[in-house]
Design an enzyme around this catalytic site. Structure first.
Site, PDB file in Angstrom:
ATOM      1  N   ASP A 290       0.877  -1.164   0.000  1.00  0.00           N
ATOM      2  CA  ASP A 290       0.000   0.000   0.000  1.00  0.00           C
ATOM      3  C   ASP A 290       0.918   1.218   0.000  1.00  0.00           C
ATOM      4  O   ASP A 290       1.942   1.232   0.683  1.00  0.00           O
ATOM      5  CB  ASP A 290      -0.872  -0.030   1.267  1.00  0.00           C
ATOM      6  CG  ASP A 290      -1.808   1.178   1.330  1.00  0.00           C
ATOM      7  OD1 ASP A 290      -1.926   1.908   0.320  1.00  0.00           O
ATOM      8  OD2 ASP A 290      -2.420   1.385   2.387  1.00  0.00           O
ATOM      9  N   SER A 291       0.528   2.237  -0.779  1.00  0.00           N
ATOM     10  CA  SER A 291       1.363   3.441  -0.862  1.00  0.00           C
ATOM     11  C   SER A 291       1.461   4.137   0.484  1.00  0.00           C
ATOM     12  O   SER A 291       2.404   4.878   0.741  1.00  0.00           O
ATOM     13  CB  SER A 291       0.760   4.401  -1.877  1.00  0.00           C
ATOM     14  OG  SER A 291      -0.579   4.704  -1.513  1.00  0.00           O
ATOM     15  N   GLY A 292       0.457   3.935   1.336  1.00  0.00           N
ATOM     16  CA  GLY A 292       0.471   4.606   2.633  1.00  0.00           C
ATOM     17  C   GLY A 292      -0.326   5.889   2.626  1.00  0.00           C
ATOM     18  O   GLY A 292      -0.211   6.705   3.545  1.00  0.00           O
ATOM     19  N   GLY A 293      -1.155   6.083   1.588  1.00  0.00           N
ATOM     20  CA  GLY A 293      -2.008   7.275   1.529  1.00  0.00           C
ATOM     21  C   GLY A 293      -2.789   7.447   2.822  1.00  0.00           C
ATOM     22  O   GLY A 293      -2.830   8.531   3.411  1.00  0.00           O
TER      23      GLY A 293
ATOM     24  N   GLN B 236     -11.581   6.106  -4.799  1.00  0.00           N
ATOM     25  CA  GLN B 236     -12.011   6.825  -3.592  1.00  0.00           C
ATOM     26  C   GLN B 236     -13.436   7.338  -3.841  1.00  0.00           C
ATOM     27  O   GLN B 236     -14.133   6.805  -4.678  1.00  0.00           O
ATOM     28  CB  GLN B 236     -11.024   7.959  -3.290  1.00  0.00           C
ATOM     29  CG  GLN B 236      -9.636   7.470  -2.901  1.00  0.00           C
ATOM     30  CD  GLN B 236      -9.592   6.833  -1.526  1.00  0.00           C
ATOM     31  OE1 GLN B 236     -10.334   7.189  -0.616  1.00  0.00           O
ATOM     32  NE2 GLN B 236      -8.717   5.850  -1.354  1.00  0.00           N
TER      33      GLN B 236
ATOM     34  N   GLY C  18     -10.913   4.197   1.125  1.00  0.00           N
ATOM     35  CA  GLY C  18     -11.733   5.258   1.710  1.00  0.00           C
ATOM     36  C   GLY C  18     -12.982   4.760   2.401  1.00  0.00           C
ATOM     37  O   GLY C  18     -13.871   5.539   2.734  1.00  0.00           O
TER      38      GLY C  18
ATOM     39  N   ASP D  13      -7.971  -7.418   3.026  1.00  0.00           N
ATOM     40  CA  ASP D  13      -6.898  -7.419   4.018  1.00  0.00           C
ATOM     41  C   ASP D  13      -7.473  -6.749   5.252  1.00  0.00           C
ATOM     42  O   ASP D  13      -8.369  -5.924   5.138  1.00  0.00           O
ATOM     43  CB  ASP D  13      -5.674  -6.624   3.528  1.00  0.00           C
ATOM     44  CG  ASP D  13      -5.866  -5.131   3.706  1.00  0.00           C
ATOM     45  OD1 ASP D  13      -5.640  -4.628   4.827  1.00  0.00           O
ATOM     46  OD2 ASP D  13      -6.260  -4.462   2.733  1.00  0.00           O
TER      47      ASP D  13
ATOM     48  N   CYS E 252     -11.372 -26.455  14.986  1.00  0.00           N
ATOM     49  CA  CYS E 252     -10.185 -25.970  14.270  1.00  0.00           C
ATOM     50  C   CYS E 252      -9.077 -27.018  14.298  1.00  0.00           C
ATOM     51  O   CYS E 252      -8.821 -27.644  15.332  1.00  0.00           O
ATOM     52  CB  CYS E 252      -9.712 -24.667  14.909  1.00  0.00           C
ATOM     53  SG  CYS E 252      -8.258 -23.981  14.103  1.00  0.00           S
TER      54      CYS E 252
ATOM     55  N   CYS F  79      -5.839 -26.287  13.539  1.00  0.00           N
ATOM     56  CA  CYS F  79      -4.532 -25.628  13.538  1.00  0.00           C
ATOM     57  C   CYS F  79      -3.637 -26.209  14.641  1.00  0.00           C
ATOM     58  O   CYS F  79      -4.111 -26.861  15.572  1.00  0.00           O
ATOM     59  CB  CYS F  79      -4.674 -24.111  13.671  1.00  0.00           C
ATOM     60  SG  CYS F  79      -4.767 -23.484  15.360  1.00  0.00           S
TER      61      CYS F  79
ATOM     62  N   CYS G  69      -4.692 -25.303  18.244  1.00  0.00           N
ATOM     63  CA  CYS G  69      -5.866 -26.014  18.747  1.00  0.00           C
ATOM     64  C   CYS G  69      -5.602 -27.503  18.959  1.00  0.00           C
ATOM     65  O   CYS G  69      -6.236 -28.139  19.795  1.00  0.00           O
ATOM     66  CB  CYS G  69      -7.049 -25.793  17.810  1.00  0.00           C
ATOM     67  SG  CYS G  69      -7.611 -24.082  17.861  1.00  0.00           S
TER      68      CYS G  69
ATOM     69  N   HIS H 241      -3.673 -18.903  15.616  1.00  0.00           N
ATOM     70  CA  HIS H 241      -5.008 -19.505  15.465  1.00  0.00           C
ATOM     71  C   HIS H 241      -5.930 -18.589  14.637  1.00  0.00           C
ATOM     72  O   HIS H 241      -6.633 -19.061  13.740  1.00  0.00           O
ATOM     73  CB  HIS H 241      -5.649 -19.792  16.831  1.00  0.00           C
ATOM     74  CG  HIS H 241      -7.119 -20.002  16.718  1.00  0.00           C
ATOM     75  ND1 HIS H 241      -7.673 -21.181  16.268  1.00  0.00           N
ATOM     76  CD2 HIS H 241      -8.160 -19.140  16.901  1.00  0.00           C
ATOM     77  CE1 HIS H 241      -8.990 -21.053  16.199  1.00  0.00           C
ATOM     78  NE2 HIS H 241      -9.311 -19.824  16.578  1.00  0.00           N
TER      79      HIS H 241
HETATM   80 ZN    ZN Z   1      -6.990 -23.124  15.848  1.00  0.00          ZN
END
Ligand code: ZN
Length: 355
Positions: free
Chosen positions: A71-74, A171, A198, A248, A286, A288, A291, A317
């Protein structure tokens, strides 16, 4: 993308400072995440673009070999308020780290990102606060469009041999007409994808969704749509329903660091005394590593003892939970039962922490 295919819809965890807080690249690989979002503005200030470039680029610097978006960081620059000045030519700002003054044109911001070497770059944009007037939204959109044109021209002349994709950013704050106008002007530049910015700056949920609909209805279907900075599970499903492909958000990592875990029923606050003797996994559904190996009681103890391992385990997790959630969404789409999946999820997952 250069470092691999991304299956959409996808969720990229946030690695603002070239690190997902609490997790190493080995753990990210183990989880199987598809890519990351890194902030070019932060890396420009520290450690400095030249240090990352000399390392061979972001992937080598971070030891991470999957796709990266910068990301440009705008958003960060515009959050500085009293520390910045904006003109059509670019931004002047004072570093939040040491007070040093910088001035960057849209072209500089592309050069910085090309030096960092991610798969996808997002040009400089003006992000305004909520609520705003329509005039202010129009002005910011106009500037964002001008900067996008300057950026694309510079990008086309200077892109390196590495295959880097240029995403235009839309935007327009909470004004449908401004959003529509911005979509048309930005897509006229033939970007490789479209980022929607935005939003998630404090506007009500229905307004956010109306704006997303305006963008997805106006935009040519050939573009990949990336909704920047938002990712609550139920809203991800609504946005996917509207045609969004990529997300994201800091939510899974921030909650992990502060002792909250995602489960299929909703979030749980592991710090809660209720879990002191609960020898069950964070999420019984889960698979993972966390877990399979640890209990709520143990992780609650780590939180109370201020052990950094607590943040790592819960972040692991949560990132896994998001990764798996998007995998299930993709499966449902492939099998033609997305709406059924969404309905089921909406009825079982609670927005507010269960306890
Ligand atoms: Zn987990």
């Amino acid at each position: 993308m250069r470092s691999g295919t991304v299956k959409t819809p996808a969720f990229f965890p946030v690695a603002t400072q070239a690190a997902v807080k609490g997790l190493s690249a080995r753990e990210l690989d183990e989880i199987g995440i598809q890519g990351l979002l890194v902030n070019a503005y932060h890396l420009f200030l520290r450690p400095g673009t030249e240090i990352v470039k000399a390392a061979g680029g972001l992937h080598e610097f971070m030891g991470f070999n999957k796709p990266i978006i910068t990301d440009s960081g705008g958003y960060q620059i515009f959050s500085l308020e009293s520390l910045r000045r904006v003109t059509d030519e670019g931004v002047e700002f004072q570093s939040h780290i040491d007070g040093k003054r910088f001035s960057l044109t849209p072209q500089d911001v592309i050069r910085i990102q090309l030096d960092l070497g991610p798969e996808v770059i997002v040009p400089l944009y003006e992000c305004i606060k909520f609520p705003s007037t329509e005039d202010a939204a129009q002005c910011a959109a106009q500037r964002t469009i001008k900067w996008a044109r300057d950026s694309k021209e510079y990008f086309d002349k200077n892109k390196s041999d590495k295959v880097t994709l240029f995403f235009g950013i839309v935007q327009g704050a909470t004004y449908a007409k401004v959003r529509e106008y911005c979509v048309k002007e930005i897509s006229a530049l033939s970007p490789d994808g479209i980022a929607i910015g935005g939003l998630s700056v404090g506007e009500p949920r229905d307004v956010r969704h109306e704006m997303l609909s305006v963008v997805t209805d106006t935009l040519d279907k050939k573009y990949l749509r990336y909704f920047m900075g938002y990712g609550k599970p139920k809203e991800i499903l609504e946005a996917i329903h509207l045609g969004i492909d990529l997300f994201d958000c800091v939510v899974p990592t921030r909650f992990g660091r502060t002792g909250t875990a995602y489960t299929d029923e909703g979030k749980i606050v592991v710090r809660n005394a209720l879990y002191a003797k609960e020898y069950a996994p964070v999420d019984k559904n889960c698979s993972c590593y966390v877990c399979r190996r640890f209990t709520r009681a143990y992780i609650r103890h780590l939180i109370n003892a201020n052990e950094i391992l607590a943040a790592t385990l819960l972040t692991y997790h949560n990132v896994f939970w998001y990764h798996n959630f998007l995998r299930k969404v993709r499966e449902a789409i492939e099998e033609g039962r997305f709406l059924e999946f969404k309905e089921d999820f909406d009825s079982t997952f609670k927005e507010e922490p269960c306890l």
